[in-house]
Motif scaffolding. Sequence first.
Motif, mmCIF file in Angstrom:
data_model
loop_
_atom_site.group_PDB
_atom_site.id
_atom_site.type_symbol
_atom_site.label_atom_id
_atom_site.label_comp_id
_atom_site.label_asym_id
_atom_site.label_seq_id
_atom_site.Cartn_x
_atom_site.Cartn_y
_atom_site.Cartn_z
ATOM 1 N N CYS A 1 1.008 -0.993 -0.029
ATOM 2 C CA CYS A 1 0.021 0.133 -0.412
ATOM 3 C C CYS A 1 0.610 0.886 -0.341
ATOM 4 C CB CYS A 1 -0.822 -0.066 1.304
ATOM 5 S SG CYS A 1 -0.058 0.116 2.999
ATOM 6 N N SER A 2 0.288 2.164 -0.691
ATOM 7 C CA SER A 2 1.130 3.388 -0.605
ATOM 8 C C SER A 2 1.074 3.840 0.509
ATOM 9 C CB SER A 2 1.065 4.292 -2.295
ATOM 10 O OG SER A 2 -0.586 4.181 -1.410
ATOM 11 N N VAL A 3 0.318 3.472 1.417
ATOM 12 C CA VAL A 3 -0.267 4.325 2.459
ATOM 13 C C VAL A 3 0.451 3.877 3.770
ATOM 14 C CG1 VAL A 3 -1.955 5.415 4.467
ATOM 15 C CG2 VAL A 3 -2.330 5.654 2.089
ATOM 16 N N MET A 4 0.981 4.666 4.559
ATOM 17 C CA MET A 4 1.785 3.313 6.074
ATOM 18 C C MET A 4 1.281 4.500 7.199
ATOM 19 S SD MET A 4 6.134 2.470 6.312
ATOM 20 C CE MET A 4 5.854 1.750 5.082
ATOM 21 N N ASN A 5 0.706 3.599 8.225
ATOM 22 C CA ASN A 5 0.314 3.802 9.523
ATOM 23 C C ASN A 5 1.684 3.375 10.582
ATOM 24 O OD1 ASN A 5 -1.907 5.159 8.636
ATOM 25 N ND2 ASN A 5 -3.037 2.928 8.334
ATOM 26 N N PRO A 6 2.352 4.607 11.547
ATOM 27 C CA PRO A 6 3.205 4.087 12.458
ATOM 28 C C PRO A 6 2.263 2.794 13.100
ATOM 29 C CG PRO A 6 1.807 5.604 13.267
ATOM 30 C CD PRO A 6 1.668 6.055 12.000
ATOM 31 N N SER A 7 3.420 2.175 13.328
ATOM 32 C CA SER A 7 2.969 0.792 14.054
ATOM 33 C C SER A 7 2.448 0.888 15.618
ATOM 34 C CB SER A 7 4.190 -0.209 13.988
ATOM 35 O OG SER A 7 3.746 -1.283 14.693
ATOM 36 N N ASP A 8 1.559 0.475 15.880
ATOM 37 C CA ASP A 8 1.030 0.845 17.855
ATOM 38 C C ASP A 8 1.051 -0.550 18.368
ATOM 39 O OD1 ASP A 8 0.649 3.007 17.436
ATOM 40 O OD2 ASP A 8 -1.923 2.057 16.392
ATOM 41 N N ASP A 9 2.114 -1.910 17.968
ATOM 42 C CA ASP A 9 1.997 -3.159 18.069
ATOM 43 C C ASP A 9 3.988 -2.555 18.737
ATOM 44 O OD1 ASP A 9 1.990 -5.863 19.269
ATOM 45 O OD2 ASP A 9 2.466 -7.065 17.649
ATOM 46 N N HIS A 10 3.358 -3.092 19.875
ATOM 47 C CA HIS A 10 5.691 -3.283 21.266
ATOM 48 C C HIS A 10 5.194 -3.762 21.295
ATOM 49 C CE1 HIS A 10 5.980 1.295 21.063
ATOM 50 N NE2 HIS A 10 4.543 1.843 21.050
ATOM 51 N N ASN A 11 4.586 -4.503 21.486
ATOM 52 C CA ASN A 11 5.515 -5.730 21.713
ATOM 53 C C ASN A 11 5.467 -6.705 20.457
ATOM 54 O OD1 ASN A 11 4.133 -6.309 24.516
ATOM 55 N ND2 ASN A 11 2.109 -6.437 23.377
ATOM 56 N N ASN A 12 5.455 -6.348 18.928
ATOM 57 C CA ASN A 12 6.290 -6.838 17.998
ATOM 58 C C ASN A 12 7.981 -5.969 17.985
ATOM 59 O OD1 ASN A 12 6.924 -8.618 15.881
ATOM 60 N ND2 ASN A 12 5.019 -7.909 14.649
ATOM 61 N N SER A 13 8.563 -6.573 18.259
ATOM 62 C CA SER A 13 9.931 -6.188 17.646
ATOM 63 C C SER A 13 10.046 -4.141 18.658
ATOM 64 C CB SER A 13 10.375 -6.425 16.898
ATOM 65 O OG SER A 13 10.312 -7.701 16.152
ATOM 66 N N ASN A 14 8.619 -4.213 19.610
ATOM 67 C CA ASN A 14 9.538 -2.942 19.502
ATOM 68 C C ASN A 14 8.746 -1.695 18.516
ATOM 69 O OD1 ASN A 14 10.466 -0.323 21.238
ATOM 70 N ND2 ASN A 14 12.314 -0.309 20.090
#
Length: 506
Positions: free
Chosen positions: A179-192
Amino acid sequence: MDLESNYEIAPTADFIYSRNFTRVALQFPDELLKDSTRVVRALREKLRLLRKCSTENSGDNNKDVRLFVMADTTFGSCCVDEVGALHADAECVVHYGHTCFSPTTTLPAFFVFGKASISVSNCVEDLSNYALTNGKHVVVLYGLDYAHSIKHIREALEEASRLSQSKSKSEIHFADVKCSVMNPSDDHNNSNGLVGPASDCTDNSTCGTRPANSYGIGGLTWSIPDGQRMEDYLLFWIGSDNSAFANVVMTFNGCDIVRYDATENCLVTDVSQQKRILKRRYYLVEKAKDANIIGILVGTLGVAGYLHMIHQMKELITAAGKKAYTLVMGKPNPAKLANFPECDVFIFVSCAQTALLESKEYLSPVITPFEALLAFNRGSQWTGEYVMEFRDLINSCPVEVRNGSEARFSFFHGGYVEDFDLQEENGGEDNEGTLALANATDKVLQLRDNPKSVIKGTAKSGPEFFAARSYQGLEMHHDNSSPEPFLIGRSGRASGYENEKSKQEE
């Protein structure tokens, strides 16, 4: 190709307006900076029309959108410069040009790849002819600036296959663009807080996990049937010989690879020069094994998971009995790294497409985190697999340092080397005072005349390195603490000072 289409003005304006962003950072690489003012004017006009239409329909009076142009990024231009955007209090980043698709940590991003020109008919002819003669199944990969033409290439290839009625059993798979849109990751349990190497984005919003037979690199994703391996496929790259292509060659070094140069309209079948890089990287791994002081170069402040990788490298280096220093200096160059002569090797933590630094001009070699794992994990061997994404190492390669008592053979010293184990130094509580000093002295690097003798190595620090240097800067006399009387220096011009003999004779 006109500016509206090449820079995707309408989709960009829709993205900004639909999410109610009021402060937007526009990131341009150096080669596209000349078009930045025209892009800003076109975006402002499109946003004005959208705002006017919304006001007429619903009566909402939306705020004006402020656009900030970013140039000369802190690190590689392929990564989203979140640090620069946050200086302008931006709410999102629109990234133009070539990108590595590294996940962001704080800001959403919209990617505009651009649209490079290509001869579809010529590309289809070379692709079909080579696939017919090679006999292998084919996976078509490409630079993101050619993504707009893949649909036409696929349709033209299907038409050519139907007309030729060839009985070739070769299958041709085309990679898809994330996708051309990327949102910041909120899953801090998955490799920070990183999106992860097994994530895929489609339709600009949905994200999921790829199955085991799916692959992804540089913003491209594709799948192969169950029971087949990537080594059984021919990789057909459409684009220039850039960092993205080098990433593909290094990651899939077991595959046959050809490249279609869209600029020259020719097929390049010899990629031995790129694969020769693997020999150079193996040489650097062997050289890093003899390093005592390691500098960790921070090559990104925005790619999700970079802090986790830095901590993992520190743990790896410390467990191997070596000393680590963390350095943040933006884009590295030989002059910058020459200021740290005590470092025997540098580990460059950055995105996959900027990780390979040609370090022949550097005083000390620069390696990747994957190469550091090979060098400092005692007993590990290189199987030929090469990992460019440090996020893949976080998910799949925990730090396991095996400290063996046996000496290892060093190709550079021409003999066996016994690495110093920090746990031996800190293990005994009785090793204090004079005994601890004697043990530390005995661990210092020694080389005997006998070539069969064992070289003992220890992890030195920066202060110890400078203490052993013959020149340590200006001489400072600390014997007398009382202030010295000041001295009157020279006066006059450099062509003839007042106290010079020629001046006195006059």
